[in-house]
Motif scaffolding. Sequence first.
Motif, PDB file in Angstrom:
ATOM      1  N   PHE A   1       2.125   6.580  -7.237  1.00 41.07           N
ATOM      2  CA  PHE A   1       1.228   7.145  -8.037  1.00 41.07           C
ATOM      3  C   PHE A   1       0.772   8.612  -7.578  1.00 41.07           C
ATOM      4  CE2 PHE A   1      -0.183   2.963  -9.084  1.00 41.07           C
ATOM      5  CZ  PHE A   1      -0.042   3.235 -10.594  1.00 41.07           C
ATOM      6  N   ASP A   2       1.332   8.995  -6.202  1.00 45.22           N
ATOM      7  CA  ASP A   2       1.109  10.240  -5.858  1.00 45.22           C
ATOM      8  C   ASP A   2       2.182  10.553  -4.693  1.00 45.22           C
ATOM      9  OD1 ASP A   2       0.314  12.794  -5.055  1.00 45.22           O
ATOM     10  OD2 ASP A   2      -1.760  12.602  -5.068  1.00 45.22           O
ATOM     11  N   GLU A   3       3.367  11.017  -5.037  1.00 43.66           N
ATOM     12  CA  GLU A   3       4.289  11.294  -4.291  1.00 43.66           C
ATOM     13  C   GLU A   3       4.265  12.348  -3.344  1.00 43.66           C
ATOM     14  OE1 GLU A   3       8.931  12.194  -5.065  1.00 43.66           O
ATOM     15  OE2 GLU A   3       8.439  10.063  -5.757  1.00 43.66           O
TER      16      GLU A   3
ATOM     17  N   ASN B   1       0.591  -1.049   0.043  1.00 42.19           N
ATOM     18  CA  ASN B   1      -0.011  -0.070  -0.178  1.00 42.19           C
ATOM     19  C   ASN B   1       0.712   1.202   0.013  1.00 42.19           C
ATOM     20  OD1 ASN B   1      -2.167  -1.654   0.084  1.00 42.19           O
ATOM     21  ND2 ASN B   1      -2.592  -1.490   2.299  1.00 42.19           N
ATOM     22  N   GLN B   2       2.021   1.273   0.763  1.00 46.81           N
ATOM     23  CA  GLN B   2       2.931   2.521   0.834  1.00 46.81           C
ATOM     24  C   GLN B   2       3.383   2.651  -0.371  1.00 46.81           C
ATOM     25  OE1 GLN B   2       2.691  -0.130   2.915  1.00 46.81           O
ATOM     26  NE2 GLN B   2       2.504   0.838   5.145  1.00 46.81           N
TER      27      GLN B   2
ATOM     28  N   GLN C   1       3.981  12.353   0.744  1.00 46.61           N
ATOM     29  CA  GLN C   1       4.746  13.103   1.642  1.00 46.61           C
ATOM     30  C   GLN C   1       3.941  13.848   2.690  1.00 46.61           C
ATOM     31  OE1 GLN C   1       8.685  13.276   0.999  1.00 46.61           O
ATOM     32  NE2 GLN C   1       8.263  13.847   3.285  1.00 46.61           N
ATOM     33  N   VAL C   2       2.938  14.274   2.319  1.00 40.71           N
ATOM     34  CA  VAL C   2       2.066  15.101   2.973  1.00 40.71           C
ATOM     35  C   VAL C   2       1.096  14.350   4.072  1.00 40.71           C
ATOM     36  CG1 VAL C   2      -0.115  16.630   3.324  1.00 40.71           C
ATOM     37  CG2 VAL C   2       1.557  16.996   1.356  1.00 40.71           C
ATOM     38  N   SER C   3       1.076  12.956   3.816  1.00 32.28           N
ATOM     39  CA  SER C   3       0.226  12.094   4.822  1.00 32.28           C
ATOM     40  C   SER C   3       1.368  11.636   5.718  1.00 32.28           C
ATOM     41  CB  SER C   3      -0.216  10.844   4.050  1.00 32.28           C
ATOM     42  OG  SER C   3       0.816  10.096   3.421  1.00 32.28           O
ATOM     43  N   GLY C   4       2.482  11.700   5.512  1.00 34.82           N
ATOM     44  CA  GLY C   4       3.395  11.401   6.585  1.00 34.82           C
ATOM     45  C   GLY C   4       4.282  10.124   6.236  1.00 34.82           C
ATOM     46  N   LEU C   5       4.210   9.649   5.035  1.00 35.76           N
ATOM     47  CA  LEU C   5       4.894   8.604   4.727  1.00 35.76           C
ATOM     48  C   LEU C   5       6.352   9.124   4.296  1.00 35.76           C
ATOM     49  CD1 LEU C   5       2.808   6.568   2.453  1.00 35.76           C
ATOM     50  CD2 LEU C   5       3.559   5.921   4.638  1.00 35.76           C
ATOM     51  N   SER C   6       7.397   8.266   4.502  1.00 34.71           N
ATOM     52  CA  SER C   6       8.894   8.787   4.606  1.00 34.71           C
ATOM     53  C   SER C   6       8.856   8.175   2.883  1.00 34.71           C
ATOM     54  CB  SER C   6       9.959   7.923   5.232  1.00 34.71           C
ATOM     55  OG  SER C   6      11.156   8.394   4.621  1.00 34.71           O
TER      56      SER C   6
ATOM     57  N   ARG D   1      14.083   3.960  -1.519  1.00 36.10           N
ATOM     58  CA  ARG D   1      15.245   3.389  -1.356  1.00 36.10           C
ATOM     59  C   ARG D   1      14.892   1.812  -1.400  1.00 36.10           C
ATOM     60  NH1 ARG D   1      16.468   8.058   0.765  1.00 36.10           N
ATOM     61  NH2 ARG D   1      18.668   8.870   0.684  1.00 36.10           N
ATOM     62  N   VAL D   2      13.733   1.529  -0.693  1.00 33.54           N
ATOM     63  CA  VAL D   2      13.224   0.141  -0.680  1.00 33.54           C
ATOM     64  C   VAL D   2      13.087  -0.485  -1.894  1.00 33.54           C
ATOM     65  CG1 VAL D   2      11.199  -1.409   0.093  1.00 33.54           C
ATOM     66  CG2 VAL D   2      12.157   0.278   1.948  1.00 33.54           C
ATOM     67  N   MET D   3      12.379   0.419  -2.606  1.00 36.34           N
ATOM     68  CA  MET D   3      12.083  -0.198  -4.147  1.00 36.34           C
ATOM     69  C   MET D   3      13.205  -0.241  -5.025  1.00 36.34           C
ATOM     70  SD  MET D   3      10.026  -0.949  -6.627  1.00 36.34           S
ATOM     71  CE  MET D   3       8.670  -0.582  -5.399  1.00 36.34           C
ATOM     72  N   VAL D   4      14.240   0.349  -4.918  1.00 41.07           N
ATOM     73  CA  VAL D   4      15.565   0.414  -5.555  1.00 41.07           C
ATOM     74  C   VAL D   4      16.560  -0.668  -5.088  1.00 41.07           C
ATOM     75  CG1 VAL D   4      15.558   2.799  -6.525  1.00 41.07           C
ATOM     76  CG2 VAL D   4      16.835   2.184  -4.399  1.00 41.07           C
ATOM     77  N   MET D   5      16.455  -0.870  -3.892  1.00 43.58           N
ATOM     78  CA  MET D   5      17.270  -2.182  -3.237  1.00 43.58           C
ATOM     79  C   MET D   5      16.310  -3.479  -3.687  1.00 43.58           C
ATOM     80  SD  MET D   5      18.411  -1.153   0.521  1.00 43.58           S
ATOM     81  CE  MET D   5      16.710  -0.550   1.171  1.00 43.58           C
ATOM     82  N   LEU D   6      15.122  -3.459  -3.720  1.00 42.14           N
ATOM     83  CA  LEU D   6      14.329  -4.749  -4.230  1.00 42.14           C
ATOM     84  C   LEU D   6      14.761  -5.105  -5.760  1.00 42.14           C
ATOM     85  CD1 LEU D   6      10.807  -4.338  -2.572  1.00 42.14           C
ATOM     86  CD2 LEU D   6      12.488  -5.938  -1.807  1.00 42.14           C
ATOM     87  N   THR D   7      14.762  -3.878  -6.429  1.00 41.26           N
ATOM     88  CA  THR D   7      15.110  -4.111  -7.844  1.00 41.26           C
ATOM     89  C   THR D   7      16.453  -4.690  -8.006  1.00 41.26           C
ATOM     90  OG1 THR D   7      13.970  -2.066  -8.422  1.00 41.26           O
ATOM     91  CG2 THR D   7      15.496  -2.594  -9.965  1.00 41.26           C
ATOM     92  N   ALA D   8      17.541  -4.267  -7.219  1.00 41.95           N
ATOM     93  CA  ALA D   8      18.736  -4.881  -7.110  1.00 41.95           C
ATOM     94  C   ALA D   8      18.800  -6.331  -6.900  1.00 41.95           C
ATOM     95  CB  ALA D   8      19.648  -4.225  -6.204  1.00 41.95           C
ATOM     96  N   LEU D   9      17.964  -6.697  -5.869  1.00 48.61           N
ATOM     97  CA  LEU D   9      18.070  -8.206  -5.759  1.00 48.61           C
ATOM     98  C   LEU D   9      17.297  -8.898  -6.864  1.00 48.61           C
ATOM     99  CD1 LEU D   9      16.478  -8.068  -2.027  1.00 48.61           C
ATOM    100  CD2 LEU D   9      19.120  -8.062  -2.831  1.00 48.61           C
TER     101      LEU D   9
END
Length: 341
Positions: free
Chosen positions: A211-213, A204-205, A217-222, A228-236
């Motif tokens: 779709f709406d970065e 969900n995050q 950000q406004v909602s409090g998500l980092s 970083r999580v996404m690019v690290m998963l891509t590397a794996l």
Amino acid sequence: MTLPTTVFGLPTLPLQSGSPLDPVLAPFYWFLELWSTVMFAVADATGLELLQYAFMHRAILVGLCIGVMAPLIGTFLVHRQLALIGDALAHTAFAGVAIGLFLNGVLELGVSPYLSAVVVAVIAALLIEVISEATDAYNDVSMAIVLSTGFALGTVLISLNAGGLAVGINQYLFGNLSTVSAENAAILLVLFGIIVATVGLTRNQLLYVTFDETAAQVSGLSVSWYNRVMVMLTALVVVGAMQIMGVILVAAMLVVPVAGAAQISKSFTQSLWASVVLAELAVLLGIGVAYYGEATAGGVIVLVAVGIYVLSVVVGKIQTSVGEDKTPELGSIDANESSSD
């Protein structure tokens, strides 16, 4: 932990040994042996030649895992217009392979090249994000810098010890079904578990950030953290798929099945599931054709995937055409309004 030597009455193969990672990977070795035992039984029942070899059992299992991992991450990447990040990380992962081979050849450390590729690719993924954030450069600029640096490092290390590294280097560039060892397959299973579990927990995050970065950000998500999580998963994913796809073609599995699924899907979830199905078809058909045709597996898989993409485009156009033909029958949309859209 003592692992069973028989499963459903069928004897399993002896556990692999000789690697420093054996104690950690022992449960995965046992699963590989179970899988191989089942494949031998299927080979006896069907007479399929390619199922009569243990290395093909590992290659098929790795392919099935890639068919899930690649579109699972690729769907997010395509919607974020980061389709080319796979190429950047693949070339950097090649540097990781070269580092592992160099350490083994010069220092005799016994490091798995694919394990060193995982470490280097993850570091490179983080560097792409850091360079982009620190310099305000576009993502494609940071990707180009990391890609060039990684591939340059790999070629330098190979040239420094050409006699020890150049032998068999083609398997990393183009992939090879016969070189998927039990250790590499076990590492792939670990990566598969990490990727699927992470996406399952953060779906969900990741979707929100995709779709709406700004709203995320406004909602409090980092946002930076999830990037970083996404690019690290891509590397794996890249390192895992590199075993049979090779550095040059690995990025295709992140993009082509997703692009095909987008032609026949009406929602993100549908696109995600459809891309997995299309990727699995491409992998299984590609492995079969590559084996019987004695061709390079990575290239065949990509060609099959592209063929499936073309077919998906045709099916999507037919669906759209049929939908447009049926629209006036609903009586709620004026023909002029429909044409103006």
